[in-house]
Design a protein around this motif. Structure first.
Motif, mmCIF file in Angstrom:
data_model
loop_
_atom_site.group_PDB
_atom_site.id
_atom_site.type_symbol
_atom_site.label_atom_id
_atom_site.label_comp_id
_atom_site.label_asym_id
_atom_site.label_seq_id
_atom_site.Cartn_x
_atom_site.Cartn_y
_atom_site.Cartn_z
ATOM 1 N N ARG A 91 0.912 -1.241 -0.209
ATOM 2 C CA ARG A 91 -0.083 -0.014 -0.037
ATOM 3 C C ARG A 91 0.937 1.341 -0.060
ATOM 4 O O ARG A 91 1.894 1.408 0.802
ATOM 5 N N HIS A 92 0.308 2.369 -0.697
ATOM 6 C CA HIS A 92 1.078 3.684 -0.488
ATOM 7 C C HIS A 92 0.748 4.361 0.500
ATOM 8 O O HIS A 92 -0.536 4.736 0.953
ATOM 9 N N ASP A 124 -0.246 3.853 -7.665
ATOM 10 C CA ASP A 124 -1.216 3.041 -7.717
ATOM 11 C C ASP A 124 -2.351 3.631 -8.627
ATOM 12 O O ASP A 124 -2.215 4.511 -9.425
#
Length: 457
Positions: free
Chosen positions: A169-170, A212
Motif C-alpha cells: 500500500r502507498h 497505484d
C-alpha cells in the motif's frame, strides 16, 4: 537567475508578432494553408496575423499556432510574449536538476534521439518506456531528461524511485500529487498542483511501479488540466496501448551472429557493442586484447548474452577472475550465470525472464516449443512452422516480442526482419527439464516452469 520567457519590455516592443510567426512557419517548412489545416486557425486569420493587421491575438489562437509549429521552450515563450501574453516564470529556479547518467547508455544514441523527438512533438503527452530489466531504461530516461532540462528550457520534475510501501500500500506521504507538490513547493491539493503547472512546459519523470490506481487517476487529471505537461514513465509491464499513451520499448542491442563452428562472428570488429566490451577488457588483458581469438571470444559472449546491456556489464565484472576464453565457455554452458555479477547485481533480469516464461499462455509456450532451436527466422518462416491460423501465429509472435523473449537479428536493407529466441530463454527453459546440475552452480528456482514441455528442434 534563468527564466524561460525572460524578455525586456524594450525588446518585446520592438518585436513584431507577425514577423516572428512568419519566421517560425518558414522554419517549420509550412505554407499558410498547411499551418491552417494543422492548427485549425483560418488561413485568413494567419495571413492577417503575419501582416500585423490585428490587435492582440487571442491566447487560444497563439497556443494553437505554437502547437502546430511544434514550438517549445524559449521560442514558444518568446512568441507568446511578442503577442502580449504574460510571460510565465520558469520552474528552473525552483526545481532541483534531475539525476543524470554519467554517460549515454551503451549504444543507445538512436533511441535517445528518437525519445527526444517524441517529447518535443505534440500528441505524445504520456510516454511509457518499457522493456525487461537490464535494457538501460533508467539510464536512457535520465540522459534524455537531463539533456532536455539543460538545453531545451524544459524543466524536469524527477521523482526518485521509492519502491513498494509495506503490504503493497502507498502511504499518503508517498502519493504522486503530494510528491510533485513537495518538489515544486506548493500546497498538496490536486487543484493547487495543477494551478502551479498549468502555464508551464514541464516534463514529469516517474516509475510506474510507484503509482497505484489513485495516482494513475490523478495523473490523468493533471495531464488534462496542464496541456504543457509531458509525462515519462518507466515500466517493465507489458500492457495493451491505451488511448493517449505512447509506448517506447527498449530491446536488446544488435550483436553479430556467432558460431563456434565458424570460428567467430562476421562483422564483429565493426560492432559498437563488441568494441565497447573490448575497450573494457583492455585494462585487464592488455597483451591479449588485439588477438583474433580475444575478439572472437568477446563476440561470442555478446551473442550468448543477447546484447542485453546489464548482462554485458555483469559479464565484464567476471573478467576480474576469468579471461575471455574461459568466460566464453561459461556463457556457452550457463548464460544465466553471467547475467548476474558476482555480487548478485542484475539478478532481477533472470528472475524476470523466469516469471515471463511461467506466465506465458499456452499459445506462447507452443510457439517457443517450435521456434526455440530454429535458426534466425522471418515471420513468414515462423507461421509455416506453427499450427493454427496465420492471425493466431502472428498474435503469439507479437506477444513474445513484446515480452522481450525474442531478439531481432540484423538483416540486409530491404529484406524481411528475422528473429531468434533469446539464448538466455533457451538456457532457462532447458534447465527446467535437465536433471544435471549447472556446472557453474547457477542458483535459480524453476518451480514456476513445471508445465513447460520439453522442446524439440
Amino acid at each position: 537567475m534563468r527564466e524561460q520567457g525572460e524578455l525586456t519590455a524594450d525588446r518585446v516592443s520592438k518585436v513584431q508578432f507577425g514577423r516572428m510567426l512568419r519566421n517560425a512557419r518558414k522554419r517549420a517548412g509550412m505554407t499558410q494553408n498547411q499551418l491552417a489545416e494543422i492548427s485549425t486557425v483560418s488561413v485568413r486569420a494567419i495571413r492577417d496575423l503575419e501582416l500585423d493587421r490585428t490587435g492582440t491575438p487571442r491566447v487560444q489562437t497563439v497556443r494553437l499556432l505554437s502547437d502546430a509549429l511544434r514550438l517549445v521552450g524559449a521560442r514558444r515563450t518568446e512568441l507568446e510574449a511578442a503577442a502580449g501574453l504574460r510571460a510565465v516564470r520558469s520552474l528552473y529556479d525552483e526545481l532541483p536538476a534531475p539525476s543524470t547518467a554519467l554517460a549515454l547508455p551503451l549504444a543507445r544514441e538512436e533511441e535517445a534521439a528518437s525519445l527526444t523527438r517524441l517529447l518535443r512533438s505534440p500528441g505524445h503527452q504520456l510516454i511509457k518506456v518499457t522493456g525487461p530489466p537490464g535494457m538501460g531504461k533508467t539510464s536512457l530516461i535520465q540522459s534524455v531528461a537531463g539533456e532536455l532540462h539543460r538545453t531545451e528550457f524544459m524543466p524536469v520534475i524527477s521523482l526518485d524511485r521509492i519502491g513498494a510501501a509495506p503490504h503493497g500500500r502507498h502511504e499518503a506521504s508517498l502519493r504522486l500529487v503530494r510528491r510533485v507538490a513537495e518538489v515544486i513547493g506548493c500546497d498538496t491539493a490536486l487543484a493547487d498542483v495543477a494551478g502551479s503547472l498549468a502555464s508551464h512546459e514541464v516534463l514529469l519523470v516517474a516509475d510506474e511501479r510507484d503509482l497505484d490506481d489513485r495516482d494513475q487517476q490523478d495523473l490523468r487529471v493533471l495531464m488534462q488540466l496542464c496541456r504543457g505537461l509531458r509525462v515519462l514513465l518507466e515500466t517493465c509491464t507489458v500492457t495493451a496501448d491505451r488511448t493517449g499513451e505512447t509506448s517506447f520499448t527498449l530491446f536488446p542491442l544488435h550483436v553479430p551472429e556467432w558460431s563456434r563452428q565458424t570460428s567467430g562472428a562476421a562483422g564483429a570488429a565493426d560492432s559498437p557493442v563488441v568494441q565497447y566490451m573490448l575497450s573494457r577488457c583492455a585494462p585487464l588483458y592488455p597483451e591479449d586484447v588485439s588477438a583474433p581469438e580475444t575478439l572472437a571470444a568477446i563476440a561470442g559472449i555478446c551473442w550468448h548474452l543477447d546484447g542485453i546491456p546489464a548482462a554485458l556489464e555483469s559479464a565484464l565484472s567476471w573478467l576480474l577472475i576469468y579471461e575471455p576464453a574461459e568466460l566464453l565457455r561459461i556463457a556457452e554452458e550457463s548464460p544465466a550465470r553471467l547475467a548476474a555479477s558476482p555480487s548478485g547485481e542484475h539478478a532481477s533480469l533472470v528472475d524476470w525472464v523466469r516469471h515471463a516464461l511461467a506466465t506465458l499462455p499456452e499459445s506462447g509456450l507452443h510457439t517457443l516449443h517450435r521456434l526455440v532451436d530454429a535458426p534466425p527466422w522471418t515471420v513468414k518462416d515462423a507461421v509455416a512452422l506453427l499450427t493454427g491460423s496465420v492471425a493466431d501465429a502472428e498474435g503469439s509472435l507479437r506477444d513474445l516480442r513484446a515480452r522481450g523473449l525474442l531478439r531481432r537479428v540484423k538483416s540486409a536493407r530491404g529484406e524481411p526482419q528475422r528473429f531468434v529466441v533469446l539464448n538466455l530463454v533457451r538456457h532457462l527453459v532447458r534447465s527446467a527439464h535437465d536433471p544435471r546440475p549447472d556446472p557453474y552452480g547457477t542458483s535459480v528456482s524453476w518451480g514456476g516452469l513445471h508445465h513447460v514441455r520439453p522442446l524439440a528442434s
